[in-house]
Design a protein around this motif. Structure first.
Motif, PDB file in Angstrom:
ATOM      1  N   LYS A 269       0.832  -1.195   0.000  1.00 37.69           N
ATOM      2  CA  LYS A 269       0.000   0.000   0.000  1.00 37.69           C
ATOM      3  C   LYS A 269       0.872   1.252   0.000  1.00 37.69           C
ATOM      4  O   LYS A 269       2.019   1.234   0.437  1.00 37.69           O
ATOM      5  CB  LYS A 269      -0.923  -0.001   1.220  1.00 37.69           C
ATOM      6  CG  LYS A 269      -2.040  -1.029   1.126  1.00 37.69           C
ATOM      7  CD  LYS A 269      -3.112  -0.762   2.157  1.00 37.69           C
ATOM      8  CE  LYS A 269      -4.308  -1.680   1.942  1.00 37.69           C
ATOM      9  NZ  LYS A 269      -5.425  -1.369   2.879  1.00 37.69           N
ATOM     10  N   PHE A 270       0.287   2.339  -0.512  1.00 30.51           N
ATOM     11  CA  PHE A 270       1.019   3.592  -0.570  1.00 30.51           C
ATOM     12  C   PHE A 270       0.818   4.379   0.708  1.00 30.51           C
ATOM     13  O   PHE A 270      -0.304   4.598   1.154  1.00 30.51           O
ATOM     14  CB  PHE A 270       0.556   4.430  -1.765  1.00 30.51           C
ATOM     15  CG  PHE A 270       1.133   5.814  -1.772  1.00 30.51           C
ATOM     16  CD1 PHE A 270       2.498   6.016  -1.951  1.00 30.51           C
ATOM     17  CD2 PHE A 270       0.325   6.929  -1.579  1.00 30.51           C
ATOM     18  CE1 PHE A 270       3.043   7.297  -1.936  1.00 30.51           C
ATOM     19  CE2 PHE A 270       0.853   8.204  -1.571  1.00 30.51           C
ATOM     20  CZ  PHE A 270       2.223   8.384  -1.747  1.00 30.51           C
ATOM     21  N   GLU A 271       1.921   4.810   1.297  1.00 31.21           N
ATOM     22  CA  GLU A 271       1.917   5.654   2.487  1.00 31.21           C
ATOM     23  C   GLU A 271       2.778   6.878   2.222  1.00 31.21           C
ATOM     24  O   GLU A 271       3.629   6.889   1.323  1.00 31.21           O
ATOM     25  CB  GLU A 271       2.478   4.880   3.690  1.00 31.21           C
ATOM     26  CG  GLU A 271       1.802   3.555   3.983  1.00 31.21           C
ATOM     27  CD  GLU A 271       0.412   3.725   4.594  1.00 31.21           C
ATOM     28  OE1 GLU A 271       0.101   4.867   5.010  1.00 31.21           O
ATOM     29  OE2 GLU A 271      -0.327   2.726   4.663  1.00 31.21           O
TER      30      GLU A 271
ATOM     31  N   SER B  63      -2.455  15.643 -21.046  1.00 30.94           N
ATOM     32  CA  SER B  63      -1.263  15.336 -20.252  1.00 30.94           C
ATOM     33  C   SER B  63      -1.572  15.216 -18.763  1.00 30.94           C
ATOM     34  O   SER B  63      -0.907  14.466 -18.040  1.00 30.94           O
ATOM     35  CB  SER B  63      -0.191  16.412 -20.469  1.00 30.94           C
ATOM     36  OG  SER B  63       0.353  16.315 -21.764  1.00 30.94           O
ATOM     37  N   ILE B  64      -2.564  15.936 -18.282  1.00 30.96           N
ATOM     38  CA  ILE B  64      -2.952  15.860 -16.876  1.00 30.96           C
ATOM     39  C   ILE B  64      -3.716  14.573 -16.570  1.00 30.96           C
ATOM     40  O   ILE B  64      -3.720  14.073 -15.442  1.00 30.96           O
ATOM     41  CB  ILE B  64      -3.819  17.096 -16.491  1.00 30.96           C
ATOM     42  CG1 ILE B  64      -4.179  17.092 -15.005  1.00 30.96           C
ATOM     43  CG2 ILE B  64      -5.086  17.136 -17.311  1.00 30.96           C
ATOM     44  CD1 ILE B  64      -3.024  17.349 -14.101  1.00 30.96           C
ATOM     45  N   HIS B  65      -4.336  14.017 -17.605  1.00 26.92           N
ATOM     46  CA  HIS B  65      -5.243  12.884 -17.429  1.00 26.92           C
ATOM     47  C   HIS B  65      -4.531  11.657 -16.862  1.00 26.92           C
ATOM     48  O   HIS B  65      -5.072  10.952 -16.003  1.00 26.92           O
ATOM     49  CB  HIS B  65      -5.904  12.541 -18.767  1.00 26.92           C
ATOM     50  CG  HIS B  65      -7.011  11.538 -18.658  1.00 26.92           C
ATOM     51  ND1 HIS B  65      -8.227  11.829 -18.066  1.00 26.92           N
ATOM     52  CD2 HIS B  65      -7.084  10.236 -19.052  1.00 26.92           C
ATOM     53  CE1 HIS B  65      -9.000  10.763 -18.114  1.00 26.92           C
ATOM     54  NE2 HIS B  65      -8.328   9.786 -18.706  1.00 26.92           N
ATOM     55  N   GLY B  66      -3.309  11.390 -17.333  1.00 29.57           N
ATOM     56  CA  GLY B  66      -2.595  10.195 -16.899  1.00 29.57           C
ATOM     57  C   GLY B  66      -2.349  10.169 -15.404  1.00 29.57           C
ATOM     58  O   GLY B  66      -2.577   9.151 -14.738  1.00 29.57           O
ATOM     59  N   SER B  67      -1.887  11.282 -14.843  1.00 30.66           N
ATOM     60  CA  SER B  67      -1.611  11.343 -13.405  1.00 30.66           C
ATOM     61  C   SER B  67      -2.891  11.208 -12.591  1.00 30.66           C
ATOM     62  O   SER B  67      -2.914  10.548 -11.543  1.00 30.66           O
ATOM     63  CB  SER B  67      -0.902  12.653 -13.060  1.00 30.66           C
ATOM     64  OG  SER B  67       0.384  12.702 -13.646  1.00 30.66           O
ATOM     65  N   LEU B  68      -3.961  11.836 -13.056  1.00 30.22           N
ATOM     66  CA  LEU B  68      -5.241  11.724 -12.353  1.00 30.22           C
ATOM     67  C   LEU B  68      -5.755  10.285 -12.354  1.00 30.22           C
ATOM     68  O   LEU B  68      -6.258   9.787 -11.339  1.00 30.22           O
ATOM     69  CB  LEU B  68      -6.283  12.640 -13.001  1.00 30.22           C
ATOM     70  CG  LEU B  68      -6.165  14.126 -12.685  1.00 30.22           C
ATOM     71  CD1 LEU B  68      -7.138  14.929 -13.541  1.00 30.22           C
ATOM     72  CD2 LEU B  68      -6.428  14.398 -11.214  1.00 30.22           C
ATOM     73  N   GLU B  69      -5.611   9.606 -13.490  1.00 27.38           N
ATOM     74  CA  GLU B  69      -6.070   8.220 -13.573  1.00 27.38           C
ATOM     75  C   GLU B  69      -5.233   7.299 -12.687  1.00 27.38           C
ATOM     76  O   GLU B  69      -5.745   6.318 -12.142  1.00 27.38           O
ATOM     77  CB  GLU B  69      -6.035   7.741 -15.020  1.00 27.38           C
ATOM     78  CG  GLU B  69      -7.177   8.273 -15.863  1.00 27.38           C
ATOM     79  CD  GLU B  69      -8.541   7.955 -15.259  1.00 27.38           C
ATOM     80  OE1 GLU B  69      -8.827   6.762 -15.016  1.00 27.38           O
ATOM     81  OE2 GLU B  69      -9.318   8.905 -15.009  1.00 27.38           O
ATOM     82  N   GLN B  70      -3.950   7.610 -12.541  1.00 29.57           N
ATOM     83  CA  GLN B  70      -3.117   6.815 -11.644  1.00 29.57           C
ATOM     84  C   GLN B  70      -3.591   6.950 -10.199  1.00 29.57           C
ATOM     85  O   GLN B  70      -3.656   5.969  -9.454  1.00 29.57           O
ATOM     86  CB  GLN B  70      -1.657   7.249 -11.774  1.00 29.57           C
ATOM     87  CG  GLN B  70      -1.009   6.832 -13.080  1.00 29.57           C
ATOM     88  CD  GLN B  70       0.366   7.437 -13.278  1.00 29.57           C
ATOM     89  OE1 GLN B  70       0.848   8.202 -12.430  1.00 29.57           O
ATOM     90  NE2 GLN B  70       1.020   7.118 -14.384  1.00 29.57           N
TER      91      GLN B  70
ATOM     92  N   TYR C   6      -6.461   4.573  -5.693  1.00 32.83           N
ATOM     93  CA  TYR C   6      -7.470   4.729  -4.644  1.00 32.83           C
ATOM     94  C   TYR C   6      -8.541   3.642  -4.739  1.00 32.83           C
ATOM     95  O   TYR C   6      -8.893   2.996  -3.737  1.00 32.83           O
ATOM     96  CB  TYR C   6      -8.105   6.114  -4.761  1.00 32.83           C
ATOM     97  CG  TYR C   6      -9.203   6.363  -3.753  1.00 32.83           C
ATOM     98  CD1 TYR C   6      -8.903   6.548  -2.396  1.00 32.83           C
ATOM     99  CD2 TYR C   6     -10.536   6.402  -4.147  1.00 32.83           C
ATOM    100  CE1 TYR C   6      -9.913   6.765  -1.468  1.00 32.83           C
ATOM    101  CE2 TYR C   6     -11.548   6.621  -3.225  1.00 32.83           C
ATOM    102  CZ  TYR C   6     -11.234   6.798  -1.885  1.00 32.83           C
ATOM    103  OH  TYR C   6     -12.231   6.998  -0.972  1.00 32.83           O
ATOM    104  N   GLU C   7      -9.050   3.418  -5.934  1.00 36.88           N
ATOM    105  CA  GLU C   7     -10.116   2.427  -6.114  1.00 36.88           C
ATOM    106  C   GLU C   7      -9.615   0.997  -5.912  1.00 36.88           C
ATOM    107  O   GLU C   7     -10.376   0.125  -5.475  1.00 36.88           O
ATOM    108  CB  GLU C   7     -10.737   2.572  -7.501  1.00 36.88           C
ATOM    109  CG  GLU C   7     -11.506   3.883  -7.691  1.00 36.88           C
ATOM    110  CD  GLU C   7     -12.076   4.023  -9.096  1.00 36.88           C
ATOM    111  OE1 GLU C   7     -11.697   3.207  -9.975  1.00 36.88           O
ATOM    112  OE2 GLU C   7     -12.885   4.948  -9.307  1.00 36.88           O
ATOM    113  N   ALA C   8      -8.348   0.752  -6.221  1.00 41.13           N
ATOM    114  CA  ALA C   8      -7.795  -0.599  -6.071  1.00 41.13           C
ATOM    115  C   ALA C   8      -7.333  -0.881  -4.649  1.00 41.13           C
ATOM    116  O   ALA C   8      -6.923  -2.000  -4.334  1.00 41.13           O
ATOM    117  CB  ALA C   8      -6.620  -0.784  -7.032  1.00 41.13           C
TER     118      ALA C   8
END
Length: 319
Positions: free
Chosen positions: A142-144, A176-183, A188-190
């Protein structure tokens, strides 16, 4: 070939270091003979060139006539547990090499936000590195906020600081902003991010990053120093990430592969072709810098809307 090799060797040396003395010491030859080799009055042997290449970490580039081949180098990333610090230090060494040159310029064609802008923000830095290296890690986690060490954060912020002092041109894709938002959304969803507040903070820092871009574009420079010039373009059709560094007459090209790693080459013909392609893209792009306020504001507004929509999704689930 020898002249190109010597020119690249000079770039690796500190400004105070005499290239002829360095060559003489390495090859155990006289200073006079070293000057002859620098001036192309005396040929380097293959053995001498190999020794210089090994000592100063310069690839030997040779292209037979009419043979379209290119030699690339790349930072080796071990599978399983990749070393983030080594990767960033290699990146820092490349950027310092560009920064140290009197004449320098960096052109970036990208379908993602250039990482140097993201490195200004600690949480966003940690997340981006987490996302990149998670693709190679054999043990999902997990990301902390504490995912990266203080040392890695310091290196990333040094990368950001140095980049701001290098004159540059950036050509962004429409999304270009879309990729970071989708990550962020995916993590979060995963379930990689369980802290709602942290997920929101990542999106907020993306908004800050876009605000920085707007300020750079308005003044056509990245700092108060006019020498740190900045030009920002938007091109609807892009599908790659490429960096072209021009310094003291030498060119180096960096191409992305495997999500975050890069291939590096100093091949003159390849770099010239890359520059011509980038110049063609600029002619077909919309300028966001200086007087391009109308188009820039529209782009920033739409990007802010995407950020706000994701924050609303996250806060809605939390409530």
């Amino acid at each position: 070939m020898q002249q190109n090799f010597i020119d690249r060797l000079k770039l690796t040396l500190p400004a105070y270091q005499n290239p002829a003395q360095s060559i003489a010491d390495c090859l155990n030859i006289s200073l006079n003979e070293a000057y002859k080799k620098i001036r192309n009055k005396s040929a380097l042997t293959i053995q001498q060139m190999v020794k210089l290449a090994d000592t100063f970490k310069i690839p030997i580039v040779y292209q037979p006539d009419e043979t379209p081949t290119v030699t690339f180098s790349y930072p080796k990333i071990e599978s399983g547990e990749p070393n983030m610090e080594d990767y960033l230090l290699d990146l820092l060494n490349n950027l310092k090499l560009i920064h140290a040159c009197k004449e320098k310029h960096l052109t970036i064609v990208t379908d993602d936000i250039p990482l140097f802008h993201l490195f200004k923000y600690p949480e966003l830095t940690a997340f981006k590195l987490f996302f990149w290296f998670e693709s190679l890690s054999s043990t999902p986690q997990k990301f902390e906020r504490s995912f990266v060490t203080e040392n890695i954060t310091a290196i990333a912020q040094e990368l950001s600081r140095i980049y701001l002092e290098i004159p540059s041109t950036e050509i962004w894709a429409k999304n270009s902003i879309h990729g970071s938002l989708e990550q962020i959304r995916y993590a979060y969803e995963a379930g990689y991010i369980s802290d709602h507040a942290l997920a929101e903070e990542l999106v907020i820092q993306l908004r800050y990053c876009l605000t920085d871009m707007n300020m750079y574009a308005m003044s056509s420079k990245k700092t108060i120093d006019a020498a740190h010039a900045f030009n920002w373009y938007n091109c609807d059709v892009l599908g790659t990430i490429a960096y072209l560094a021009e310094m003291n007459g030498t060119k180096i090209c960096f191409n992305r592969f495997n999500t975050f790693n890069f291939l590096k080459t100093e091949d003159p013909n390849y770099c010239l072709q890359t520059k011509a392609w980038m110049q063609s893209l600029m002619r077909k792009s919309v300028s966001f810098s200086g007087q391009g306020e109308k188009h820039r504001n529209k782009y920033i507004y739409q990007a802010f809307q995407e950020c706000d929509a994701l924050i609303k999704e996250i806060s809605g689930e939390r409530n």
